[in-house]
Scaffold this active site. Sequence first.
Site, mmCIF file in Angstrom:
data_model
loop_
_atom_site.group_PDB
_atom_site.id
_atom_site.type_symbol
_atom_site.label_atom_id
_atom_site.label_comp_id
_atom_site.label_asym_id
_atom_site.label_seq_id
_atom_site.Cartn_x
_atom_site.Cartn_y
_atom_site.Cartn_z
ATOM 1 N N ASP A 103 83.316 42.861 -15.669
ATOM 2 C CA ASP A 103 84.527 43.559 -16.110
ATOM 3 C C ASP A 103 85.456 43.776 -14.917
ATOM 4 O O ASP A 103 85.086 44.415 -13.939
ATOM 5 C CB ASP A 103 84.081 44.915 -16.699
ATOM 6 C CG ASP A 103 85.211 45.649 -17.389
ATOM 7 O OD1 ASP A 103 86.296 45.060 -17.551
ATOM 8 O OD2 ASP A 103 84.990 46.805 -17.768
ATOM 9 N N HIS B 271 87.899 43.752 -22.469
ATOM 10 C CA HIS B 271 86.678 43.750 -23.277
ATOM 11 C C HIS B 271 86.731 42.627 -24.315
ATOM 12 O O HIS B 271 85.714 42.001 -24.616
ATOM 13 C CB HIS B 271 86.494 45.097 -23.990
ATOM 14 C CG HIS B 271 86.315 46.256 -23.051
ATOM 15 N ND1 HIS B 271 86.173 47.547 -23.496
ATOM 16 C CD2 HIS B 271 86.237 46.324 -21.700
ATOM 17 C CE1 HIS B 271 86.032 48.357 -22.460
ATOM 18 N NE2 HIS B 271 86.072 47.641 -21.356
ATOM 19 N N GLU C 101 85.775 52.408 -28.632
ATOM 20 C CA GLU C 101 86.321 51.374 -27.729
ATOM 21 C C GLU C 101 85.253 50.300 -27.565
ATOM 22 O O GLU C 101 84.302 50.475 -26.794
ATOM 23 C CB GLU C 101 86.665 52.016 -26.368
ATOM 24 C CG GLU C 101 87.227 51.029 -25.374
ATOM 25 C CD GLU C 101 87.540 51.659 -24.013
ATOM 26 O OE1 GLU C 101 87.552 52.908 -23.881
ATOM 27 O OE2 GLU C 101 87.769 50.892 -23.068
ATOM 28 N N GLU D 72 90.562 47.279 -25.724
ATOM 29 C CA GLU D 72 90.857 46.958 -24.317
ATOM 30 C C GLU D 72 90.912 45.439 -24.155
ATOM 31 O O GLU D 72 89.958 44.730 -24.502
ATOM 32 C CB GLU D 72 89.784 47.563 -23.397
ATOM 33 C CG GLU D 72 89.975 47.105 -21.959
ATOM 34 C CD GLU D 72 89.275 47.962 -20.931
ATOM 35 O OE1 GLU D 72 89.135 49.179 -21.138
ATOM 36 O OE2 GLU D 72 88.878 47.390 -19.897
ATOM 37 N N ASP E 8 94.166 50.560 -18.538
ATOM 38 C CA ASP E 8 92.848 50.809 -17.933
ATOM 39 C C ASP E 8 92.671 49.759 -16.847
ATOM 40 O O ASP E 8 92.058 48.721 -17.062
ATOM 41 C CB ASP E 8 91.736 50.735 -18.991
ATOM 42 C CG ASP E 8 90.438 51.353 -18.486
ATOM 43 O OD1 ASP E 8 90.421 51.826 -17.338
ATOM 44 O OD2 ASP E 8 89.441 51.354 -19.235
ATOM 45 N N ASP F 92 86.230 64.766 -16.441
ATOM 46 C CA ASP F 92 87.451 64.712 -15.619
ATOM 47 C C ASP F 92 88.170 66.053 -15.787
ATOM 48 O O ASP F 92 88.750 66.581 -14.838
ATOM 49 C CB ASP F 92 88.425 63.623 -16.109
ATOM 50 C CG ASP F 92 87.926 62.210 -15.842
ATOM 51 O OD1 ASP F 92 87.276 61.993 -14.803
ATOM 52 O OD2 ASP F 92 88.195 61.313 -16.677
ATOM 53 N N HIS G 120 88.068 61.678 -19.369
ATOM 54 C CA HIS G 120 86.656 61.846 -19.693
ATOM 55 C C HIS G 120 86.442 63.357 -19.785
ATOM 56 O O HIS G 120 87.159 64.128 -19.127
ATOM 57 C CB HIS G 120 85.760 61.260 -18.604
ATOM 58 C CG HIS G 120 85.820 59.764 -18.542
ATOM 59 N ND1 HIS G 120 86.048 59.071 -17.380
ATOM 60 C CD2 HIS G 120 85.687 58.841 -19.516
ATOM 61 C CE1 HIS G 120 86.056 57.775 -17.640
ATOM 62 N NE2 HIS G 120 85.841 57.611 -18.932
ATOM 63 N N ASP H 8 89.104 44.619 -15.093
ATOM 64 C CA ASP H 8 90.185 45.609 -15.236
ATOM 65 C C ASP H 8 91.384 45.302 -14.343
ATOM 66 O O ASP H 8 91.928 46.175 -13.649
ATOM 67 C CB ASP H 8 89.679 47.036 -14.924
ATOM 68 C CG ASP H 8 88.653 47.518 -15.937
ATOM 69 O OD1 ASP H 8 88.659 47.037 -17.078
ATOM 70 O OD2 ASP H 8 87.839 48.398 -15.578
HETATM 71 C C1 3MF Z 1 84.736 50.570 -19.349
HETATM 72 C C2 3MF Z 1 85.940 51.254 -19.827
HETATM 73 C C3 3MF Z 1 85.925 52.744 -19.673
HETATM 74 C C4 3MF Z 1 86.617 53.445 -20.806
HETATM 75 C C5 3MF Z 1 86.724 54.909 -20.560
HETATM 76 C C6 3MF Z 1 87.411 55.671 -21.657
HETATM 77 C C7 3MF Z 1 85.741 53.639 -17.479
HETATM 78 O O1 3MF Z 1 84.806 49.200 -19.420
HETATM 79 O O2 3MF Z 1 86.874 50.623 -20.251
HETATM 80 O O3 3MF Z 1 86.557 53.069 -18.452
HETATM 81 O O4 3MF Z 1 87.865 52.910 -21.048
HETATM 82 O O5 3MF Z 1 85.460 55.406 -20.411
HETATM 83 O O6 3MF Z 1 86.926 55.356 -22.882
HETATM 84 MG MG MG Z 2 88.732 51.028 -21.186
#
Ligand code: 3MF
Ligand code: MG
Length: 343
Positions: free
Chosen positions: A247, A212, A173, A209, A282, A51, A48, A249
């Site tokens: 979500d 997602h 994304e 992703e 991710d 970051d 980011h 992950d």
């Molecule tokens: C949220 C995400 C994000 C993005 C990240 C980079 C925090 O669901 O997936 O992770 O991947 O911001 O684009």
């Molecule tokens: Mg992501």
Amino acid sequence: MSRFKFSVGPWNVHEGEDAFGPAVRKPISFESKVKKFKEIGMDAIQFHDDDAVPAMNSLTEDQIRKEAAGVKEMLDSEGLSAEFVAPRLWMDPHTADGGFTSNSKEDREFAIWRGLRSVDIAKELGCQKIVLWLAREGTLCQESKDPVTSVKRLVEGINAILAYDPDIKVLIEPKPNEPIDRSICPTIGHVIGLSYLTSAPERVGGLIESAHVILAGLDPASEIGYALASGKLWGVHLNDQNGMKYDQDKSFGVENLRQAFNQVMVLKKHNYGSSGEYIGLDVKAMRTQKQEVCYRHIQNSLEIFKLLEKKVDTFDTAYRDVCIEKRDYEALEFYTINHLLKG
Ligand code: 3MF
Ligand code: MG
């Protein structure tokens, strides 16, 4: 030996807070995360904007570039690259109503400012990719934003980034919901359509992703295939997700191994990575995970990906073709499951 290159972001090692409870692990410095990522086998870091340059809102543009140059030195000394920079357009009070699509002109300008600073940071870090996770570009209240105006505003924001630097590529994304309900770009199909509304469609593509896609009720390998067929898959965030809920992950492949296998299959078969694209992860550790094992989800995801690569290599494509010829998809399905179950 995998032919792919791998990446993660510093947010993938976090303190475990969620909407209902506080942090349960101690924070780890950016430097020590980077070292550990290298040790695990990563080739690049995803960023980011903040970051790389914390508290950037209070810095001048020169100061931002200088700080980013320092991060580049640190990456070089670890032998790591930067994959992309993503403006964090969801934390700041300026982005309460979204970034590029906010109803406030001042806030839209702020979003573009962060987009351009992300380009500056990317250049310093030696990468050309800007990722836009459009967290709040949508609404919880449909009447609050005109859907046509929103698309046009989003295109305007992306055009500003494209105009600022002729080499920069924008990767959207997509995510259907969370934190907003009605997203402007919920799927890769929307992303690809939107790319053709911008001033430089050849520089606008997508990052898919897995979680997602599952949240949208779709199949990750099919979405990956659609983007690959369009020449617009420039990044992936592999992970897993148990159904259409919040979500999660989760580590890659831990919920639906067959779905994960098919993602690896399509990526491998269609030469994803041949232009330097990374297998990005991710993934988020479970909140129950203790401090000393808080990188385990990243190690597991990498290991599962590599094990699935072997499964792809040993998949009997001649037998698959016989099944296809005979239109015996029950046999093909059984073969696939049996192949995955064999040690
Ligand atoms: C949220 C995400 C994000 C993005 C990240 C980079 C925090 O669901 O997936 O992770 O991947 O911001 O684009
Ligand atoms: Mg992501």
